[in-house]
Design a protein around this motif. Structure first.
Motif: not given
Length: 260
Positions: A4-7, A29-34
């Motif tokens: 999952i990609l979060l922003t 598996q979480v990736l954060v790009v904010a």
């Protein structure tokens, strides 16, 4: 493991984003790009006039200086995911405040989901209604966390319910879990706006304007369950949004108008 990609558009340190990560990190598996700073109401805009830079905040957590939610998704998919990999789901939020009616067109939160579906990835925008977003650090987001976990688990167990270039827009009312009435599939409502531009002067006497927050007002339509009315009644509203804005019902009308 699913990815999952979060922003978001409230910035990398927003509590809404942090509790979203917390709610999902044990099921994917979480990736954060904010964004490095708040980008509320930035719309679906890409930065084309200056360089953008990833700054590592933590493992699988980056802020983009000085990018929009659209920049975050676009660059994450092109620069961080390697060798043809991509996330199974993109989630933008949890926004501090609602995104209903025509607010979706302004929303950086919605823009993150829009960029996701343009890139061919199932996407969700989720927003938490708040009477005062300045008090968000004292808010527990319990219902929003419950909602997003249930929706994500359903997607992973079954499938994403929408076709190409469509995303789910979710709005969570400011109520407790015990007062939660369930989910309501709702139309995007008709938002009502007023002029809330405040004229001021700086210490040198120069005029400037500061745009204030609009009151949450909408137009009721008989027989229609809108996102506004659903949340007012204690439901979480889920609205399927298509980014194809063609008014198909008016194409023949415009053709006849052109020919007359």
């Amino acid at each position: 493991m699913k990815k999952i990609l979060l922003t978001n558009d409230d910035g990398f340190d927003s509590k809404g984003l942090l509790v979203l990560k917390e709610a999902l990190q044990d099921i994917a598996q979480v990736l954060v790009v904010a964004p490095a700073s708040e980008k509320s109401a930035c719309g679906h805009g890409l930065c084309l006039t200056k360089p953008l830079r990833f700054i590592k905040v933590d493992d699988d957590f980056y802020k983009l200086d000085d990018g929009s939610p659209t920049d975050c998704i676009y660059l994450a998919l092109n620069a961080i995911y390697k060798d043809g990999q991509k996330p199974d789901l993109i989630i933008s939020g949890i926004n501090l405040g609602s995104n209903m009616g025509e607010d979706v067109t302004y929303s950086g939160t919605a823009a993150g989901a829009i960029e996701g579906v343009i890139q061919g990835i199932p996407s969700i925008a989720i927003s938490q209604m708040l009477k005062d977003k300045n008090l968000s650090n004292d808010f527990d987001f319990a219902l929003a966390k419950k909602v997003i976990r249930e929706i994500v688990l359903k997607i992973f167990d079954k499938s994403f319910p929408l076709g190409e270039r469509k995303f789910l827009n979710i709005n969570v009312p400011q109520i407790s879990i015990k007062d939660f009435k369930g989910y309501k599939i709702a139309q995007k409502g008709y938002r009502l706006y007023a002029n809330n531009a405040h004229l001021n002067r700086d210490p040198r006497g120069n005029e400037y304007y500061w745009l204030g927050l609009q009151p949450l007002a909408w137009k009721e339509r008989e027989g229609i369950i809108s996102d506004f009315s659903a949340t007012k009644q204690g439901y979480v509203s889920i609205t399927p949004i298509t980014i194809n804005m063609t008014s198909y019902e008016d194409m023949d009308l415009v053709q006849k108008w052109l020919e007359c």
